[in-house]
Design a protein around this motif. Sequence first.
Motif, short mmCIF file in Angstrom:
data_model
loop_
_atom_site.label_atom_id
_atom_site.label_comp_id
_atom_site.label_asym_id
_atom_site.label_seq_id
_atom_site.Cartn_x
_atom_site.Cartn_y
_atom_site.Cartn_z
N ARG A 227 0.84 -1.20 0.00
CA ARG A 227 0.00 0.00 0.00
C ARG A 227 0.88 1.26 0.00
O ARG A 227 0.61 2.21 -0.73
CB ARG A 227 -0.93 -0.03 1.21
CG ARG A 227 -1.90 1.12 1.20
CD ARG A 227 -3.02 0.97 2.20
NE ARG A 227 -2.50 0.67 3.54
CZ ARG A 227 -3.24 0.27 4.53
NH1 ARG A 227 -4.54 0.10 4.36
NH2 ARG A 227 -2.72 0.03 5.71
N ARG B 199 2.45 2.04 -3.41
CA ARG B 199 1.54 2.52 -4.46
C ARG B 199 1.76 4.01 -4.75
O ARG B 199 1.50 4.47 -5.86
CB ARG B 199 0.08 2.29 -4.07
CG ARG B 199 -0.31 0.84 -4.05
CD ARG B 199 -1.71 0.66 -3.50
NE ARG B 199 -1.99 -0.77 -3.31
CZ ARG B 199 -2.94 -1.23 -2.51
NH1 ARG B 199 -3.71 -0.40 -1.84
NH2 ARG B 199 -3.12 -2.53 -2.39
N THR B 200 2.26 4.73 -3.77
CA THR B 200 2.53 6.16 -4.00
C THR B 200 3.59 6.35 -5.07
O THR B 200 3.64 7.40 -5.71
CB THR B 200 2.96 6.88 -2.71
OG1 THR B 200 4.15 6.27 -2.21
CG2 THR B 200 1.87 6.84 -1.67
N THR C 64 1.43 6.55 -8.23
CA THR C 64 0.62 7.76 -8.33
C THR C 64 1.48 9.01 -8.46
O THR C 64 1.17 9.90 -9.25
CB THR C 64 -0.34 7.88 -7.13
OG1 THR C 64 0.40 7.92 -5.91
CG2 THR C 64 -1.32 6.72 -7.10
N THR D 96 -9.07 3.02 -3.67
CA THR D 96 -8.10 2.25 -2.89
C THR D 96 -6.69 2.45 -3.43
O THR D 96 -5.75 2.72 -2.69
CB THR D 96 -8.46 0.75 -2.91
OG1 THR D 96 -9.74 0.57 -2.32
CG2 THR D 96 -7.43 -0.09 -2.18
N CYS D 97 -6.54 2.33 -4.74
CA CYS D 97 -5.21 2.40 -5.35
C CYS D 97 -4.60 3.80 -5.30
O CYS D 97 -3.41 3.96 -5.09
CB CYS D 97 -5.26 1.91 -6.79
SG CYS D 97 -5.72 0.17 -6.91
N TRP D 98 -5.41 4.82 -5.49
CA TRP D 98 -4.92 6.19 -5.49
C TRP D 98 -4.85 6.78 -4.08
O TRP D 98 -4.47 7.93 -3.91
CB TRP D 98 -5.77 7.05 -6.41
CG TRP D 98 -5.38 6.87 -7.84
CD1 TRP D 98 -5.80 5.90 -8.70
CD2 TRP D 98 -4.45 7.67 -8.58
NE1 TRP D 98 -5.20 6.05 -9.92
CE2 TRP D 98 -4.37 7.13 -9.89
CE3 TRP D 98 -3.69 8.79 -8.27
CZ2 TRP D 98 -3.55 7.68 -10.86
CZ3 TRP D 98 -2.89 9.34 -9.26
CH2 TRP D 98 -2.82 8.78 -10.54
N GLY D 99 -5.22 5.99 -3.07
CA GLY D 99 -5.07 6.45 -1.70
C GLY D 99 -6.19 7.32 -1.17
O GLY D 99 -6.01 8.04 -0.20
N SER D 100 -7.36 7.27 -1.81
CA SER D 100 -8.48 8.09 -1.36
C SER D 100 -9.22 7.45 -0.20
O SER D 100 -10.05 8.08 0.43
CB SER D 100 -9.46 8.33 -2.52
OG SER D 100 -8.80 8.97 -3.57
#
Length: 108
Positions: free
Chosen positions: A4, A7-8, A11, A103-107
């Motif tokens: 997780r 993932r940054t 993005t 979820t993937c973009w951290g929202s």
Amino acid sequence: YVKRANRTDATRSLSVTAQALERCYSQNFTYAAVKCPVVLTSPAPSSQGYYTVTINVVAGPPETYNLTAVPVLAPQTADAQCTQFTLDSTGLQGALPLGNTQTCWGST
């Protein structure tokens, strides 16, 4: 937690690439590789190397682009929740599998 956090890398790399394309467009009124050196580097590794970022310029009018980041380095290659990140010239964020954008973009 590690996947997780990593993932940054995807993005951030997509956002930085989009900014470079927009700077180029504001100066040259095109995303074409001949005017935008960042397009010539596609595909390129993300800043931390966990992903490969690909630029796809779509001829217009209007001219647009789509950016894609796919994992190429462990542990991200085992991240079943986020197998691909996308960003387009309108700022629309996306992710695969479908339905995992937030979820993937951290929202969330």
